[in-house]
Design a protein around this motif. Structure first.
Motif, PDB file in Angstrom:
ATOM      1  N   GLU A  74       0.847  -1.200   0.000  1.00  0.00           N
ATOM      2  CA  GLU A  74       0.000   0.000   0.000  1.00  0.00           C
ATOM      3  C   GLU A  74       0.879   1.245   0.000  1.00  0.00           C
ATOM      4  O   GLU A  74       1.950   1.266   0.612  1.00  0.00           O
ATOM      5  CB  GLU A  74      -0.926  -0.003   1.221  1.00  0.00           C
ATOM      6  N   ALA A 101      -6.572  -4.417   6.813  1.00  0.00           N
ATOM      7  CA  ALA A 101      -6.885  -3.067   6.338  1.00  0.00           C
ATOM      8  C   ALA A 101      -7.038  -2.128   7.530  1.00  0.00           C
ATOM      9  O   ALA A 101      -7.659  -2.498   8.532  1.00  0.00           O
ATOM     10  CB  ALA A 101      -8.163  -3.070   5.504  1.00  0.00           C
ATOM     11  N   SER A 116      -1.274  -3.117   5.299  1.00  0.00           N
ATOM     12  CA  SER A 116      -1.948  -1.844   5.085  1.00  0.00           C
ATOM     13  C   SER A 116      -1.307  -0.748   5.914  1.00  0.00           C
ATOM     14  O   SER A 116      -0.776  -1.010   7.002  1.00  0.00           O
ATOM     15  CB  SER A 116      -3.431  -1.977   5.450  1.00  0.00           C
ATOM     16  N   LYS A 164      -8.807  -2.922  -2.698  1.00  0.00           N
ATOM     17  CA  LYS A 164      -9.101  -1.683  -1.978  1.00  0.00           C
ATOM     18  C   LYS A 164     -10.406  -1.033  -2.458  1.00  0.00           C
ATOM     19  O   LYS A 164     -11.027  -1.488  -3.415  1.00  0.00           O
ATOM     20  CB  LYS A 164      -7.937  -0.694  -2.152  1.00  0.00           C
ATOM     21  N   GLY A 191     -10.211  -4.052   2.288  1.00  0.00           N
ATOM     22  CA  GLY A 191      -9.902  -2.630   2.171  1.00  0.00           C
ATOM     23  C   GLY A 191     -10.899  -1.784   2.932  1.00  0.00           C
ATOM     24  O   GLY A 191     -12.082  -2.126   2.997  1.00  0.00           O
TER      25      GLY A 191
END
Length: 347
Positions: free
Chosen positions: A103, A187, A145, A279, A229
């Motif tokens: 990410e 996430a 994440s 995501k 996500g």
């Protein structure tokens, strides 16, 4: 007079305004669209732009807060900075991670980048010089994440397969706070004031954590598979979650909500055997949402009606991340086919 008006009209048809309001010649594609009665809605060089350069799956992509540039990262360990307009040249390459970059996000002022990686580290990068200025060490497994705070602080939050959420001061090397969780965290994001963190994981439950008390304020249950996500709405009142149960959901995270926090459920997109962490994203006006999909199509929904507005083809692999341009009707997507697409939407 009539000849002058005709001449002006001819100039207008043969040209268009660029980003700095200069008249530039129309491309052949623009002329074809005009002949078909289709008008342009953005400043993109062409209604669809394909960005090539990554050597493996693109896992993450995002526009700069001002919209003139975008960033992408993926399995090739590279972080690329591109121009949004013109011919979308690559203007920066950042190296330093030793495994896939899961990410990447700009800081609120666009001067820094925050990244997470399979190499168990997060990092802070200087955009102007394309150099890493801080390696954030502490996680003991893959970091899935990361996300920076929206305002007033240089805090970064990260979630990992080591079953922890860590808070970092971007100016320091080690975590300033660690939250242990029962399950792997896939996430994370801050709330609007950065006093709370929203997390999702393999237990299918969204949790809102109070950072002062180091405990869960409330849980949001409904997903039936791993949450891949999360994205905070522009006004900070709602969170968007994508899950391997093939649903995209909106939740109300305001403090005093009577009744159900689940607001909307969207469907149509797919996850598959690849189990990528797909995501999700909000449009700047919160009227549209989009998310990654494994069926090679880019989905955009209308929030008030919950209907699919766009189902866009083009990619030849799973679409892993999406983002809306901050000021123009443009959607960005990054895919396992190693490419990024910029697409023009209706205004």
């Amino acid at each position: 007079m009539g000849q002058k008006r005709q001449s002006d009209a001819l100039v207008e048809v043969q040209t268009k305004k660029s980003r700095n309001n200069e008249l530039v010649p129309l491309t052949n594609k623009d002329k074809q669209l005009l002949e078909a009665g289709i008008s342009r809605t953005s400043s993109l060089f062409s209604p669809i732009m394909c960005l090539e350069g990554h050597q493996a799956d693109v896992f993450s992509c995002e526009f700069h807060p001002e919209g003139e540039h975008l960033v992408s990262s993926g399995a090739d360990r590279q972080i690329y900075i591109w121009k949004t307009f013109g011919e979308c040249e690559n203007v920066g390459v950042l190296n330093g991670h030793t495994n896939a970059v899961t990410e990447v996000h700009f800081s609120p002022d666009g001067s820094h980048l925050y990244t997470s990686s399979i190499d168990k580290n997060c990092a802070v990068w200087d955009v102007a010089t394309c150099t890493r200025i801080r390696k954030l060490r502490g996680h003991t497994n893959f970091v899935n994440s990361c996300r920076g705070a929206r305002r007033g602080t240089e805090m970064v939050v990260s979630g990992s397969d080591d079953r922890s959420i860590r808070l970092w001061d971007a100016r320091k090397k080690f975590a300033v706070q660690t939250i242990e969780t029962p399950y792997q965290v896939t996430a994370v994001c801050f709330n609007d004031t950065s006093e709370q963190v929203i997390s999702g994981g393999i237990d299918n439950v969204l949790k809102l954590w109070d950072l002062r008390k180091n405990e869960v304020l409330f849980e949001m249950k409904g997903h039936t598979d791993t949450i891949t996500g999360v994205s905070l709405s522009p006004d900070g009142a709602y969170v968007l979650s994508n899950s391997m149960d093939n649903t995209l959901r909106i939740w109300d995270i305001r403090p005093y909500v009577s009744g159900e926090r689940l607001i909307k459920i969207f469907g149509g997109h797919q996850h598959n055997f690849e189990k990528h962490l797909l995501k999700a994203a909000w449009s700047p006006d919160s009227q549209r949402v989009s998310c990654g999909s494994a069926d090679r199509l880019l989905y955009i929904w209308d929030v008030p009606s919950s209907r699919i507005l766009y189902r866009l083809p083009g990619h030849n692999g799973s679409i892993n991340d999406v983002d809306f341009h901050p000021t123009e009707p443009i959607i960005l997507s990054g895919s396992s086919d190693k490419t990024l697409y910029l697409g023009e939407l209706d205004a």
